[in-house]
Design an enzyme around this catalytic site. Structure first.
Site, PDB file in Angstrom:
ATOM      1  N   TYR A 151       0.855  -1.187   0.000  1.00 26.52           N
ATOM      2  CA  TYR A 151       0.000   0.000   0.000  1.00 26.52           C
ATOM      3  C   TYR A 151       0.886   1.230   0.000  1.00 26.52           C
ATOM      4  O   TYR A 151       1.852   1.295   0.775  1.00 26.52           O
ATOM      5  CB  TYR A 151      -0.899  -0.009   1.236  1.00 26.52           C
ATOM      6  CG  TYR A 151      -1.813   1.184   1.381  1.00 26.52           C
ATOM      7  CD1 TYR A 151      -1.569   2.159   2.357  1.00 26.52           C
ATOM      8  CD2 TYR A 151      -2.925   1.342   0.563  1.00 26.52           C
ATOM      9  CE1 TYR A 151      -2.417   3.251   2.510  1.00 26.52           C
ATOM     10  CE2 TYR A 151      -3.783   2.429   0.707  1.00 26.52           C
ATOM     11  CZ  TYR A 151      -3.525   3.381   1.671  1.00 26.52           C
ATOM     12  OH  TYR A 151      -4.357   4.466   1.824  1.00 26.52           O
ATOM     13  N   ASP A 246       9.273   2.866  -0.569  1.00 28.18           N
ATOM     14  CA  ASP A 246       8.248   3.550   0.213  1.00 28.18           C
ATOM     15  C   ASP A 246       8.502   3.220   1.691  1.00 28.18           C
ATOM     16  O   ASP A 246       8.094   2.162   2.176  1.00 28.18           O
ATOM     17  CB  ASP A 246       6.853   3.096  -0.233  1.00 28.18           C
ATOM     18  CG  ASP A 246       5.770   3.740   0.610  1.00 28.18           C
ATOM     19  OD1 ASP A 246       4.579   3.490   0.331  1.00 28.18           O
ATOM     20  OD2 ASP A 246       6.106   4.497   1.550  1.00 28.18           O
ATOM     21  N   LYS A 274       4.626   9.463   8.677  1.00 29.73           N
ATOM     22  CA  LYS A 274       4.460   8.914  10.031  1.00 29.73           C
ATOM     23  C   LYS A 274       5.483   9.457  11.040  1.00 29.73           C
ATOM     24  O   LYS A 274       5.376  10.587  11.500  1.00 29.73           O
ATOM     25  CB  LYS A 274       4.451   7.382   9.958  1.00 29.73           C
ATOM     26  CG  LYS A 274       3.251   6.852   9.119  1.00 29.73           C
ATOM     27  CD  LYS A 274       3.215   5.348   9.082  1.00 29.73           C
ATOM     28  CE  LYS A 274       2.261   4.838   8.028  1.00 29.73           C
ATOM     29  NZ  LYS A 274       0.856   4.825   8.468  1.00 29.73           N
TER      30      LYS A 274
HETATM   31  P1  KE4 Z   1      -0.869   8.436   4.478  1.00 31.89           P
HETATM   32  O1  KE4 Z   1      -1.343   9.159   3.229  1.00 31.89           O
HETATM   33  O2  KE4 Z   1      -1.970   7.625   5.135  1.00 31.89           O
HETATM   34  O3  KE4 Z   1      -0.148   9.378   5.452  1.00 31.89           O
HETATM   35  O4  KE4 Z   1       0.266   7.402   4.040  1.00 31.89           O
HETATM   36  C1  KE4 Z   1      -0.030   6.449   3.050  1.00 31.89           C
HETATM   37  C2  KE4 Z   1       0.955   5.297   3.171  1.00 31.89           C
HETATM   38  C3  KE4 Z   1       1.964   5.189   2.243  1.00 31.89           C
HETATM   39  N1  KE4 Z   1       2.885   4.201   2.312  1.00 31.89           N
HETATM   40  C4  KE4 Z   1       2.850   3.293   3.315  1.00 31.89           C
HETATM   41  C5  KE4 Z   1       3.889   2.218   3.358  1.00 31.89           C
HETATM   42  C6  KE4 Z   1       1.839   3.355   4.313  1.00 31.89           C
HETATM   43  O5  KE4 Z   1       1.811   2.439   5.301  1.00 31.89           O
HETATM   44  C7  KE4 Z   1       0.863   4.371   4.242  1.00 31.89           C
HETATM   45  C8  KE4 Z   1      -0.276   4.479   5.240  1.00 31.89           C
HETATM   46  N2  KE4 Z   1      -0.436   3.386   6.133  1.00 31.89           N
HETATM   47  C9  KE4 Z   1      -1.786   3.137   6.615  1.00 31.89           C
HETATM   48  C10 KE4 Z   1      -1.714   1.992   7.634  1.00 31.89           C
HETATM   49  N3  KE4 Z   1      -1.333   0.771   7.055  1.00 31.89           N
HETATM   50  C11 KE4 Z   1      -2.397   4.357   7.198  1.00 31.89           C
HETATM   51  C12 KE4 Z   1      -3.620   4.103   8.049  1.00 31.89           C
HETATM   52  C13 KE4 Z   1      -4.880   4.623   7.373  1.00 31.89           C
HETATM   53  O6  KE4 Z   1      -5.040   4.419   6.138  1.00 31.89           O
HETATM   54  O7  KE4 Z   1      -5.702   5.216   8.118  1.00 31.89           O
END
Ligand code: KE4
Length: 436
Positions: A151, A246, A274
């Site tokens: 993701y 990523d 994060k």
């Molecule tokens: P954000 O746009 O949610 O800040 O980041 C996206 C993203 C990009 N790359 C990786 C490896 C990530 O884990 C994420 C976001 N992770 C999820 C949890 N697995 C965020 C939680 C959510 O979607 O509320």
């Protein structure tokens, strides 16, 4: 607080959730928070401190969600709180260059040597979206290879067989993603270098980039084999494609040098999020000078953001990174805590005879309800016993342990987790496993 059945009551959260759903789609501002796939009411959190979160019913939980990764120092770390409040007293945002943005860039470069230049944004999605556009602009190519189950945020190009919430909700190809965009995204299989080779042989110099989680968290924690991760690096070099790590989740989580430092493989671009925001909205992307200089205002690839690099987020993030960088033995200490948890969970699996596999890298881990000997691919994760996961999850929640509500997520240990927290977690886990 516990009711007479030894379960936590979440009445106030139930009312709050019903009200929230009248005003917010699904009552949440991000789908995974809805507990829809575990068919339960999500606790509405009132406060957090150290290793604990407390909901509006007054129930306290030992927290392994860590706001999905940022809270490596534990919640409300006094130095982070002070940095945010001091910054706020000087104004929240100016839309102008500030000294702290340069200090933040210098700190990231110090900890991750592959970064020559870095641009701040406001989320992980923004970071990966921008990195992909930059890679396409730099190579003048269109196609991107990602991996099923990984993701990278909710940008159209990545919502094709994505992980995390997209997997949890079984909407791998979200409606609204323009067909053409989807056709520029190729999916390979994680830990299967042959599937990557085949795509390069077929599409060769039309591939702008390969993007992957160097250690996955969004189909649960999966480590790359050396052959796989080095193979991806070699193919990108051979075909002139940009390799994007990523590290939104793994950045500064799995080691001081992030996953690339641990794996000894150097990407061309890296995305962060994060932890670098210390709990405030921040993302970043950076890497080789010759690529990053294609970015406006130096080069033609446009990218921008009103609140990018804003003083409060920089204060929270820079304070966090400096603590990680300068605290003697930080990563050794969090490794000890995480290993204690892993051993206890493994002992509980062995004692109860429940089939399961624990994957852990540093302070991120997943307990897979798998019958397999190992979980190293998306297919392995898909074979997990989700009914077992859901029951285990609810038992943990009702006994004061706050986990991510999906088998396709990682758990996070913070430096604030005490041995008592960890031993209590193991006891609750044993109880939950016995009840399966
Ligand atoms: P954000 O746009 O949610 O800040 O980041 C996206 C993203 C990009 N790359 C990786 C490896 C990530 O884990 C994420 C976001 N992770 C999820 C949890 N697995 C965020 C939680 C959510 O979607 O509320």
């Amino acid at each position: 607080m516990m009711n007479n059945k030894g379960n936590t009551t979440r009445e106030a959260s139930s009312f709050a959730f019903a009200e929230a759903q009248k005003h917010i789609p699904g009552g949440v501002n991000s789908p995974v928070r809805s507990y829809k796939n575990v068919d339960a009411t999500p606790p509405f959190i009132a406060s957090a401190s150290g290793s604990k979160v407390t909901d509006i019913d007054g129930n306290e939980y030992i927290d392994y969600v860590a706001t999905w990764g940022p809270a490596i120092l534990g919640h409300a770390h006094p130095e982070v709180v002070k940095a945010i409040s001091d910054a706020a007293a000087n104004g929240a945002s100016f839309g102008a260059p500030t000294l702290i943005e340069t200090e933040m860039a210098q700190q990231i470069k110090k900890m991750v040597p592959s970064i020559d230049l870095v641009r701040m944004v406001n989320s992980g999605t923004e970071a990966t979206m921008s990195a992909l556009r930059l890679a396409r602009g730099y190579t003048d190519r269109e196609l991107v290879i990602k991996f099923e189950g990984c993701y990278h945020g909710h940008h159209d190009s990545f919502l094709i067989k994505a992980g995390s919430g997209a997997l949890t909700f079984g909407t791998p190809d979200s409606p609204g993603v323009v067909k053409g965009i989807g056709q520029s995204t190729l999916n390979a299989q994680y830990n299967d270098i042959e599937t990557v080779k085949q795509l390069f042989e077929k599409y060769s110099d039309n591939i702008a980039a390969v993007i992957l989680e160097p250690i996955t968290g969004n189909m649960g924690v999966i480590k790359p084999s050396k052959e796989f991760i080095q193979g991806v690096r070699n193919l990108c070099t051979q075909y002139g494609a940009v390799l994007i790590f990523d590290e939104v989740m793994t950045g500064f989580r799995v080691s001081k040098g992030s996953a690339q430092g641990l794996l000894g493989v150097t990407p061309d671009l890296t995305t962060f999020g994060k932890i670098i925001g210390g709990g405030l909205p921040v993302g970043a992307f950076g890497g080789k000078k010759e690529i990053m200089e294609k970015l406006a205002p130096v080069g033609p690839v446009y990218q921008a953001g009103t609140l990018s690099g804003n003083p409060l987020a920089m204060a929270a993030g820079l304070t966090t990174l400096r603590i990680l960088d300068e605290t003697e033995g930080f990563y050794e200490k969090i490794e000890e805590k995480s290993a204690r948890l892993e051993k206890g969970l493994q002992d509980a699996l062995n004692e109860t005879g429940i089939p399961g596999v624990i994957n852990r890298v540093g302070s991120m881990f997943t307990l897979f309800f798998s019958n397999d000997e190992a979980v190293s691919s998306f297919a392995d994760v898909s074979n997990c016993n989700m009914a077992h996961f859901n029951k285990y999850f609810m038992s943990a929640l009702n006994n004061g342990i706050y986990l991510a509500p999906s088998q396709y997520e990682a758990g996070f240990v913070s430096i604030a987790h005490s041995n008592e927290d960890i031993d209590q977690t193991i006891d609750v886990a044993r109880k939950g496993l016995k009840a399966l």
